[in-house]
Design an enzyme around this catalytic site. Structure first.
Site, PDB file in Angstrom:
ATOM      1  N   GLU A   1      22.053 -34.966  15.686  1.00 32.84           N
ATOM      2  CA  GLU A   1      21.702 -36.606  16.354  1.00 32.84           C
ATOM      3  C   GLU A   1      21.684 -37.042  17.574  1.00 32.84           C
ATOM      4  OE1 GLU A   1      23.039 -39.225  12.903  1.00 32.84           O
ATOM      5  OE2 GLU A   1      22.363 -38.801  11.984  1.00 32.84           O
TER       6      GLU A   1
ATOM      7  N   ASP B   1      10.918 -21.637  27.212  1.00 31.89           N
ATOM      8  CA  ASP B   1      10.577 -22.285  26.192  1.00 31.89           C
ATOM      9  C   ASP B   1       9.664 -23.194  26.141  1.00 31.89           C
ATOM     10  OD1 ASP B   1      10.525 -22.850  23.302  1.00 31.89           O
ATOM     11  OD2 ASP B   1      11.898 -23.849  23.262  1.00 31.89           O
TER      12      ASP B   1
ATOM     13  N   LEU C   1      17.555 -41.585  17.127  1.00 38.00           N
ATOM     14  CA  LEU C   1      16.151 -41.356  18.119  1.00 38.00           C
ATOM     15  C   LEU C   1      15.859 -40.186  17.614  1.00 38.00           C
ATOM     16  CD1 LEU C   1      16.527 -42.022  21.751  1.00 38.00           C
ATOM     17  CD2 LEU C   1      15.525 -43.161  20.583  1.00 38.00           C
ATOM     18  N   GLY C   2      16.465 -39.400  17.181  1.00 39.14           N
ATOM     19  CA  GLY C   2      15.709 -38.379  16.579  1.00 39.14           C
ATOM     20  C   GLY C   2      16.428 -37.092  16.316  1.00 39.14           C
ATOM     21  N   GLU C   3      16.814 -35.966  15.394  1.00 41.10           N
ATOM     22  CA  GLU C   3      17.578 -35.215  14.989  1.00 41.10           C
ATOM     23  C   GLU C   3      17.187 -33.322  15.561  1.00 41.10           C
ATOM     24  OE1 GLU C   3      18.882 -35.238  11.782  1.00 41.10           O
ATOM     25  OE2 GLU C   3      20.793 -33.775  11.508  1.00 41.10           O
ATOM     26  N   GLY C   4      18.079 -33.441  16.682  1.00 37.74           N
ATOM     27  CA  GLY C   4      17.999 -31.588  16.763  1.00 37.74           C
ATOM     28  C   GLY C   4      19.312 -30.280  16.066  1.00 37.74           C
TER      29      GLY C   4
ATOM     30  N   PHE D   1      21.539 -30.207  17.625  1.00 36.24           N
ATOM     31  CA  PHE D   1      22.724 -29.783  18.231  1.00 36.24           C
ATOM     32  C   PHE D   1      23.718 -31.109  16.872  1.00 36.24           C
ATOM     33  CE2 PHE D   1      21.496 -27.981  21.923  1.00 36.24           C
ATOM     34  CZ  PHE D   1      22.481 -27.291  21.776  1.00 36.24           C
TER      35      PHE D   1
HETATM   36  P1  ADP Z   1      17.829 -30.572  20.201  1.00 38.12           P
HETATM   37  O1  ADP Z   1      17.967 -30.058  21.572  1.00 38.12           O
HETATM   38  O2  ADP Z   1      19.153 -30.409  19.303  1.00 38.12           O
HETATM   39  O3  ADP Z   1      16.939 -30.130  19.517  1.00 38.12           O
HETATM   40  P2  ADP Z   1      16.263 -33.184  21.122  1.00 38.12           P
HETATM   41  O4  ADP Z   1      17.062 -32.453  22.732  1.00 38.12           O
HETATM   42  O5  ADP Z   1      15.248 -32.090  21.144  1.00 38.12           O
HETATM   43  O6  ADP Z   1      17.329 -31.961  20.380  1.00 38.12           O
HETATM   44  O7  ADP Z   1      15.818 -33.913  20.929  1.00 38.12           O
HETATM   45  C1  ADP Z   1      15.940 -34.634  19.257  1.00 38.12           C
HETATM   46  C2  ADP Z   1      15.123 -35.349  19.980  1.00 38.12           C
HETATM   47  O8  ADP Z   1      15.408 -36.402  19.898  1.00 38.12           O
HETATM   48  C3  ADP Z   1      13.960 -35.435  20.402  1.00 38.12           C
HETATM   49  O9  ADP Z   1      12.886 -34.920  19.969  1.00 38.12           O
HETATM   50  C4  ADP Z   1      13.063 -37.094  20.283  1.00 38.12           C
HETATM   51  O10 ADP Z   1      12.896 -37.619  19.839  1.00 38.12           O
HETATM   52  C5  ADP Z   1      14.966 -37.542  20.751  1.00 38.12           C
HETATM   53  N1  ADP Z   1      15.597 -37.388  22.235  1.00 38.12           N
HETATM   54  C6  ADP Z   1      16.126 -36.593  23.241  1.00 38.12           C
HETATM   55  N2  ADP Z   1      16.409 -37.153  23.978  1.00 38.12           N
HETATM   56  C7  ADP Z   1      15.860 -37.812  24.329  1.00 38.12           C
HETATM   57  C8  ADP Z   1      15.795 -38.863  25.291  1.00 38.12           C
HETATM   58  N3  ADP Z   1      16.607 -38.669  26.637  1.00 38.12           N
HETATM   59  N4  ADP Z   1      15.380 -40.388  25.240  1.00 38.12           N
HETATM   60  C9  ADP Z   1      14.463 -40.506  24.269  1.00 38.12           C
HETATM   61  N5  ADP Z   1      14.663 -40.104  22.608  1.00 38.12           N
HETATM   62  C10 ADP Z   1      15.495 -38.430  22.341  1.00 38.12           C
END
Ligand code: ADP
Length: 859
Positions: free
Chosen positions: A577, A708, A570-573, A575
């Site tokens: 993937e 934030d 779905l994405g990468e943050g 922490f």
């Molecule tokens: P981090 O907190 O590690 O930075 P995020 O929570 O922002 O990571 O998640 C990174 C991406 O993953 C988000 O931009 C979103 O696109 C996707 N994502 C995160 N949580 C969800 C969720 N519960 N449902 C759908 N997509 C999600």
């Protein structure tokens, strides 16, 4: 055997207190004003193993970090207890073991500041203490109140005089906690060692005198033991409180107390045997040379020093047969209240029972002190603590406490006081000079900055008419300074702001963005939204993870990871993937009704994985985010369903939000009055803002500061459902939204209130500020970054203008589709300089709902 225990070395180093409390040599005197040495929390003299707590929020906020004025070490800047389930139950405590009895006159508390990253403190707390580690007594002030007003912010230390002081071996600080609030404390105790070794005394309850129609109470009003059958037992009180009474018993040193307050006294009418019996119990067997009893002697009112005292001694179970009897020399009316020394002839005992015979109708005592070995043990007689020289003959009954050694000591003290006064005068004089110089240079600096910002404002207002129309800032200054080469150095710019001077420590850490590309990947976005800053050098995944995760909270239950089937990324943050997964049997596991895609048993979920090479800070923060999320339950907050933390990689399983984050979602949208897919109407946009306000309303009801809030940290589900997320981190994708501090942490300065940037203050009101920016993002469909025409440095300069409030601050402009009322009444009110004047989330929510209703009405 010599029982004298010297004061700890650290206590001696704080003689400066004597300067402020010069009454030591003045009679009558109050000892509580001289015995105020820090007992070693700040200095580290109190060992880590002597500091314990009922619970801790995490390893990095363990009890040992609860030291006043100490932000260092590997901790997060204070002791923070775990969140409790019942409010105000005083279950949580920070305990200090002083290793021996101490006379404690003052306590100090502070919150968790952590260089601007923390904002947790105890507004109110109680104190409990114990002399034996088994029986605990709740401290009360002279009016019986137990609750002490604590801190108003996270950084200032607040000192509280313990009136009355306490004699204790163990002290507990018990913050008033709330299930939703994180409370953190740093503490210090002030006093001196209690060398008497007196653990308790037992006396008949004091009597009441009627003197010329006036009620005079001679009860022991601060006694901390029990009262049964008119006898006080197992406690200490006024006879050991370091305050002795005046010649006239109707008056007192202490303000606002009743007549007779200083004395415990008895009338001979209720003692047919003609004496009052007192029993004194000590910590261990001691060799007693004398006892000193402070007696009132107002012969004209029927009060006189005791006529005779007979003392019995006990080391084991029985009182010894041969008592010591002593008759004070005949006194006269010229003697006021005074200490009567009673020789105890080197008798060995653990308990002493003394029978004081009435010399007149009344007998009034205000203090009793003991000397064992060659030293006076009651610290309330500190001035005589040196004891007699080695060749001094045994105690003489007529021996008076004011001997020549006292005079020498007083002379020394006066000399020290004189030297200290001179030093202080010089320091004060220097400070006044420095202040004057600083004021002059600041005035110059202000002019310079104002002129600079005016130039910049003019420059970007030319490029962006909408911005300038809001800011309205044009150059009105004759003096125009060209930008110097150092202009791009933001830390220097910020340091020049007057407000920076107030918070130099916090802002002194700002450095140029991009200046440390070598900083670790994870480090780019920590600290921002957590209620705690990250770090724990003692972190250990297996042990601590489970203690962090397995708690009373069922929402943190471990889900078998083999039942997760990967579907897509779905994405990468920060922490690692985030995956879309099917969780088999999760519905049964949660044992509740959940609407979701997939077959009956399995559920589509988002699984956030901690990357395997994550360092311990990242692990710690990942777990902190789990802890925070597990306690939040609201339709507009992303819900944590379960966790997999039995082994690496750590995973958190949250509900799946089909449309990703709100920023990306809105970027793809186009505005149109009546909406279709990827087209957003005002009503839909404001509907999103309503949901965010509702989620924030919930967080504010818990006193939870998000720190934030931004569209990037909100997720979009079906039917425009919005939920607030990211209680731990921001994301790489939005690196440009953050401003780097010290290469380790970054700040979302474009969403931050002026006081968060300049003073490091994060509160609900600063969340409200961020909400205003988020609303602006929504109504501009995230097509541009807030203040996109300003560099990071200019944003910070603009923050300085918000602080100065001279009408030169630049506001975000009104979005095209935003009704005037929403902009002027709501958005701008979120950015009011005075945090107290900003609306609450409750008010914002109501206002937005009204705006939706209006729009619906119009349509
Ligand atoms: P981090 O907190 O590690 O930075 P995020 O929570 O922002 O990571 O998640 C990174 C991406 O993953 C988000 O931009 C979103 O696109 C996707 N994502 C995160 N949580 C969800 C969720 N519960 N449902 C759908 N997509 C999600």
């Amino acid at each position: 055997m010599e029982a004298f225990t010297p004061l700890r070395p650290h206590a001696k180093t704080h003689l400066v207190f004597l300067f402020f409390y010069p009454c030591l040599s003045v009679n009558p005197c109050v000892f509580t004003e001289t015995c105020r040495y820090p007992l070693g929390m700040s200095s580290g003299q109190i060992q880590d193993e002597d500091i314990s707590a009922s619970s801790q929020w995490s390893e990095s906020t363990a009890a040992r970090f609860g030291r006043l004025d100490s932000d260092n070490g590997d901790g997060d800047g204070a002791w923070c207890p775990d969140i409790v389930s019942e409010p105000d139950d005083f279950r949580e405590y920070l305990q200090v073991d002083l290793r021996s009895l101490h006379f404690i006159t003052l306590v100090g508390t502070q919150g968790r500041h952590a260089n601007g990253m923390g904002n947790e403190f105890a507004q109110r707390y109680r104190i409990k203490y114990s002399r034996d580690g088994k029986n605990w007594v709740g401290w009360r002030d002279r009016s019986g109140r137990q609750v002490i007003e604590g801190n108003k912010n996270a950084y200032d230390a607040v000192l509280k005089d313990l009136e009355p002081p306490i004699v204790a071996h163990f002290v507990r600080f018990m913050p008033i906690t709330d299930p939703s609030m994180i409370v953190c404390m740093r503490v210090e105790l002030y006093g001196c060692e209690w060398l008497d070794g007196l653990m308790s005394y037992s006396i008949p309850d004091g009597h009441q005198m009627i003197y010329r129609g006036l009620d005079v109470f001679f009860n022991d009003s601060v006694y901390d033991g029990t009262l049964a059958e008119s006898r006080l037992t197992k406690g200490l009180g006024q006879l050991t409180d370091g305050t002795w009474g005046l010649d006239d018993f109707l008056h007192s040193h202490i303000h606002g107390v009743w007549p007779g307050y200083d004395y415990v006294g008895w009338s001979n009418k209720t003692f047919p045997k003609g004496y009052v019996e007192m029993i004194f119990d000590f910590d261990h067997i001691r060799n007693f040379t004398s006892m000193k009893v402070h007696c009132n002697n107002m012969v004209s009112r029927g009060v006189r020093v005791f006529r005779q005292v007979t003392c019995y001694f006990r080391s084991g179970s029985d009182w010894e047969a041969d008592p010591v009897t002593f008759r004070p020399p005949g006194d006269d009316m010229s003697h006021g209240a005074h200490f009567v020394p009673v020789p105890l002839r080197d008798r060995t005992a653990r308990s002493i029972k003394c029978r004081f015979h009435f010399g007149d109708q009344w007998m009034l005592f205000s203090e009793v002190a003991f000397q064992s070995g060659s030293a006076v043990y009651n610290t309330s007689l500190l001035s005589h603590k040196q004891g007699p020289p080695a060749n001094t003959p045994p105690d003489d009954p007529t021996h008076k406490v004011d001997d020549s050694s006292t005079r020498i000591l007083i002379g020394c003290l006066v000399a020290i006081i004189a030297i200290l006064s001179t030093i202080i005068v010089i320091i004060l004089w220097r400070q006044v000079w420095l202040k004057m110089l600083e004021k002059a240079s600041r005035r110059l600096l202000d002019d310079e900055l104002t002129a600079r910002l005016a130039v910049q404002t003019q420059a970007f207002s030319l490029h962006h008419s909408s911005l300038s129309s809001v800011g309205g800032s044009t150059s009105m200054y004759e003096r125009v300074y060209p930008l110097r080469a150092d202009y791009q150095e933001p830390s220097r710019l910020i340091r020049k702001l007057p407000e920076f001077a107030q918070s130099s420590e916090h802002l002194g850490k700002l450095r140029q963005p991009g200046g440390s590309d070598s900083a670790p990947h994870y480090a780019e976005a920590d600290i921002i939204s957590l209620q705690e800053s990250s770090d724990s050098s003692t972190y250990s995944i297996t042990a601590v993870n489970m203690s962090l995760i397995t708690g009373a909270d069922s929402s943190m239950r471990e889900f078998p990871r083999e039942k997760l089937t990967f579907k897509e990324k779905l994405g990468e943050g920060q922490f690692g993937e985030v995956h879309l997964c099917e969780a088999e049997g999760l519905r049964d596991f949660l044992d509740e009704e959940l609407s979701a895609e997939g077959n009956q048993e399995s559920l589509l979920v988002a699984v956030k994985k901690l990357r395997e090479d994550a360092n311990k800070n990242a692990r710690n923060d990942f777990l902190k985010e789990i802890r925070i999320m597990s306690r939040l339950r609201d339709p507009n907050i992303v819900r944590l369903l379960a966790v997999c933390v039995d082994k690496d990689p750590l995973c958190m399983i949250t509900e799946y939000m089909e449309n990703g984050d709100l920023n990306q979602f809105l970027v793809q949208c186009e505005f149109c009055p009546s909406c279709d897919f990827l087209f957003c109407s005002y009503t839909q946009l404001i509907g999103m803002a309503v949901q965010i306000a509702s989620g924030m309303k919930y967080l504010s009801s818990l006193n939870f500061v998000h720190r934030d809030l931004a569209t990037r940290n909100c997720l979009v589900g079906k039917n425009y459902t919005i939920k607030i997320a990211d209680f731990g981190m921001s994301r790489n994708l939005y690196r440009g939204d953050y401003y780097r501090i010290q290469g380790r942490a970054v700040l979302p300065i474009r969403w931050m209130s002026w006081e968060s940037i300049l003073l490091g203050k994060f509160t609900m009101a600063s969340d409200v500020w961020a909400f205003g920016v988020t609303l602006w993002e929504i109504l501009t469909l995230c097509k541009e970054q807030p203040y996109s025409q300003l560099s990071d440095e200019q944003v910070i300069e603009n923050t300085g203008e918000f602080f100065r409030n001279q009408g030169k601050q630049v506001y975000l402009p009104k979005p095209l589709c935003c009704p005037d009322g929403v902009y002027s009444d709501l958005m701008l009110s979120c950015w009011r300089r005075n945090a107290k004047e900003r609306p609450s989330f409750q008010e914002i929510h109501t206002q937005l709902m009204e705006s939706v209703a209006e729009q619906m009405g119009d349509a």
